[in-house]
Design a protein around this motif. Sequence first.
Motif, PDB file in Angstrom:
ATOM      1  N   ARG A 175       0.835  -1.198   0.000  1.00  0.00           N
ATOM      2  CA  ARG A 175       0.000   0.000   0.000  1.00  0.00           C
ATOM      3  C   ARG A 175       0.872   1.251   0.000  1.00  0.00           C
ATOM      4  N   VAL A 176       0.402   2.277  -0.703  1.00  0.00           N
ATOM      5  CA  VAL A 176       1.063   3.578  -0.686  1.00  0.00           C
ATOM      6  C   VAL A 176       0.626   4.330   0.569  1.00  0.00           C
ATOM      7  N   PHE A 177       1.609   4.816   1.334  1.00  0.00           N
ATOM      8  CA  PHE A 177       1.325   5.685   2.471  1.00  0.00           C
ATOM      9  C   PHE A 177       1.914   7.059   2.173  1.00  0.00           C
ATOM     10  N   ILE A 178       1.087   8.081   2.373  1.00  0.00           N
ATOM     11  CA  ILE A 178       1.500   9.470   2.152  1.00  0.00           C
ATOM     12  C   ILE A 178       1.430  10.193   3.490  1.00  0.00           C
ATOM     13  N   VAL A 179       2.559  10.751   3.923  1.00  0.00           N
ATOM     14  CA  VAL A 179       2.631  11.449   5.210  1.00  0.00           C
ATOM     15  C   VAL A 179       3.017  12.896   4.956  1.00  0.00           C
ATOM     16  N   GLY A 180       2.283  13.808   5.584  1.00  0.00           N
ATOM     17  CA  GLY A 180       2.583  15.228   5.459  1.00  0.00           C
ATOM     18  C   GLY A 180       2.684  15.888   6.819  1.00  0.00           C
ATOM     19  N   ILE A 181       3.632  16.836   6.959  1.00  0.00           N
ATOM     20  CA  ILE A 181       3.808  17.600   8.192  1.00  0.00           C
ATOM     21  C   ILE A 181       3.847  19.074   7.812  1.00  0.00           C
ATOM     22  N   ARG A 182       3.095  19.889   8.555  1.00  0.00           N
ATOM     23  CA  ARG A 182       3.006  21.319   8.236  1.00  0.00           C
ATOM     24  C   ARG A 182       4.401  21.946   8.253  1.00  0.00           C
ATOM     25  N   LYS A 183       4.654  22.810   7.290  1.00  0.00           N
ATOM     26  CA  LYS A 183       6.006  23.329   7.076  1.00  0.00           C
ATOM     27  C   LYS A 183       6.514  24.206   8.218  1.00  0.00           C
ATOM     28  N   ASP A 184       5.615  24.740   9.036  1.00  0.00           N
ATOM     29  CA  ASP A 184       6.079  25.580  10.134  1.00  0.00           C
ATOM     30  C   ASP A 184       6.519  24.763  11.351  1.00  0.00           C
ATOM     31  N   ILE A 185       6.378  23.439  11.270  1.00  0.00           N
ATOM     32  CA  ILE A 185       6.777  22.566  12.373  1.00  0.00           C
ATOM     33  C   ILE A 185       8.241  22.194  12.193  1.00  0.00           C
ATOM     34  N   GLU A 186       9.022  22.354  13.276  1.00  0.00           N
ATOM     35  CA  GLU A 186      10.454  22.077  13.234  1.00  0.00           C
ATOM     36  C   GLU A 186      10.717  20.634  12.793  1.00  0.00           C
ATOM     37  N   LYS A 187      11.688  20.468  11.946  1.00  0.00           N
ATOM     38  CA  LYS A 187      12.118  19.156  11.437  1.00  0.00           C
ATOM     39  C   LYS A 187      11.042  18.453  10.611  1.00  0.00           C
ATOM     40  N   CYS A 188      10.185  19.234   9.977  1.00  0.00           N
ATOM     41  CA  CYS A 188       9.118  18.620   9.181  1.00  0.00           C
ATOM     42  C   CYS A 188       9.676  17.779   8.035  1.00  0.00           C
ATOM     43  N   GLN A 189      10.890  18.118   7.604  1.00  0.00           N
ATOM     44  CA  GLN A 189      11.492  17.383   6.488  1.00  0.00           C
ATOM     45  C   GLN A 189      12.150  16.075   6.930  1.00  0.00           C
ATOM     46  N   GLU A 190      12.214  15.836   8.243  1.00  0.00           N
ATOM     47  CA  GLU A 190      13.012  14.725   8.745  1.00  0.00           C
ATOM     48  C   GLU A 190      12.209  13.453   8.995  1.00  0.00           C
ATOM     49  N   TYR A 191      10.953  13.418   8.554  1.00  0.00           N
ATOM     50  CA  TYR A 191      10.173  12.188   8.747  1.00  0.00           C
ATOM     51  C   TYR A 191      10.776  11.044   7.939  1.00  0.00           C
ATOM     52  N   ASN A 192      10.868   9.888   8.571  1.00  0.00           N
ATOM     53  CA  ASN A 192      11.323   8.669   7.891  1.00  0.00           C
ATOM     54  C   ASN A 192      10.302   7.569   8.127  1.00  0.00           C
ATOM     55  N   PHE A 193       9.981   6.846   7.068  1.00  0.00           N
ATOM     56  CA  PHE A 193       9.049   5.735   7.213  1.00  0.00           C
ATOM     57  C   PHE A 193       9.697   4.610   8.022  1.00  0.00           C
ATOM     58  N   PRO A 194       8.892   3.848   8.748  1.00  0.00           N
ATOM     59  CA  PRO A 194       9.443   2.779   9.579  1.00  0.00           C
ATOM     60  C   PRO A 194      10.076   1.678   8.752  1.00  0.00           C
ATOM     61  N   GLU A 195      11.084   1.038   9.326  1.00  0.00           N
ATOM     62  CA  GLU A 195      11.740  -0.094   8.682  1.00  0.00           C
ATOM     63  C   GLU A 195      10.982  -1.385   9.003  1.00  0.00           C
ATOM     64  N   SER A 196      11.248  -2.424   8.234  1.00  0.00           N
ATOM     65  CA  SER A 196      10.632  -3.726   8.472  1.00  0.00           C
ATOM     66  C   SER A 196      10.944  -4.213   9.879  1.00  0.00           C
ATOM     67  N   LEU A 197       9.941  -4.831  10.526  1.00  0.00           N
ATOM     68  CA  LEU A 197      10.129  -5.350  11.875  1.00  0.00           C
ATOM     69  C   LEU A 197      10.959  -6.631  11.880  1.00  0.00           C
ATOM     70  N   LYS A 198      11.083  -7.260  10.736  1.00  0.00           N
ATOM     71  CA  LYS A 198      11.792  -8.542  10.609  1.00  0.00           C
ATOM     72  C   LYS A 198      11.167  -9.611  11.506  1.00  0.00           C
TER      73      LYS A 198
END
Length: 455
Positions: free
Chosen positions: A183-206
């Motif tokens: 599935r495609v997941f799209i995540v957005g964070i408002r630009k005025d929030i600190e570190k909005c560009q630093e979101y990383n999707f979770p890695e596989s739990l293995k």
Amino acid sequence: MKGECSQTSIQIELPLRLVIHQSKFSFVDLFAGIGGFRIALEKLGGQCLGYSEIDKQAIQVYKQNFISYLNQDEIELGDITKIPELPANIDIVVGGVPCQPWSVAGCLRGFDDPRGKLWFDVIRLVNQSQPKSFIFENVSGLASPKNRENLELILHELENIGYCVKWKILNAYDFGLPQNRDRVFIVGIRKDIEKCQEYNFPESLKVHPKVLDILDELKNIKIVKKAKLDANTLFKGVIPPSRTRFQKDDELNDFFIFSDLRNGHTTIHSWDIIDTTDREKIICLTLLKHRRSKKYGNKDGNPLSFQNFQEIIPDIKLNELDNLVDKQIFRLTDDHKYEFVNSKNMTGINNIYRIILPAADIVPTLTATGAKDYIATVSISASHPEQYKRLFLEKIYKNKQYIPITAKHACKLQGFPKDFKYHEKDDIARRQFGNSVPIPVVEYVAKELLNILRI
């Protein structure tokens, strides 16, 4: 309404996932379905301020599980196209935007489908309310080459209204569910929030449970170590390019497909389960091999005339083809050519498309329309494809040692909790689970988001 993931019937007045403690964050649940997003977010401490859904049967299930006299002031937003605005001060907006326009089953119509245009209502409401963030989910077809421009348009519009936006295809299998569900997941964070560009999707739990690990009917089945085989034995030297990440190139498949249009080492044909001679099997395989040749037409599958068969099998007799018509393996077309009776791949044979072995890593993607998929209740082991197929037919197919995938199974395969009360009609419940999100994936996507939001 009735039915839980667990076998024990639990009678209780309040919804079991009702959040009555101090919430950490707020959210709005768009395209709420039966509450997959909500379960994950409430587990993380979220409080729902309102939900939007138009399917009456889904709303019934949603209310039964989540709405009580303690949260009657929660807003039922109704049809998203008619929502003027969302509640104020939202931390997260979530939703599984209708996926049919972007799926193969929906003919990839995209924005040409009215449901595809619902993305513009999503963008409108996010723009008006300016929540801190959002999480949206859709089928992987949204990111296919055919739809890539549409995905880019959606991302561009979300960025234009003030959000740092990232997307990724995630599979339920990588988050502890034995289901192949991209599935495609799209995540957005408002630009005025600190570190909005630093979101990383979770890695596989293995952590990868097998199908038998989560289904009660299969608990006592032992996993048999599979034999390692070479490509020549499995594929006659040519490995098919269409194999998925769950099909190993040195092991027998964990499933059998019923189809007259394919010929893999675990394909069951109608001539395997109907009494046929070796000669008749050769004739059937001839049609299977040559039906896609452009020499006989421009269709994906072309019927062959008696003369066409004579070119390939010079000594063939007309009555041999007619005998296969009598056995309902072949049928005559209006122009007196021969094609398979089972001429649609997903239709399967005798109402079965696929039987998955209990030791399999995954079941195929659960869908709203449902599939003719079953799970075997006994395991088999073999050291050669021909032996494997023979054992399958004798021990599993002929003895009917297989069960359909029910709502109870779908509940577990989507990661819903044991106390979830799904619809009393199995076909409706299966459709609703097929439309839902895999809960563990949402949970881990949201966890990463909350870390950025410092909630």
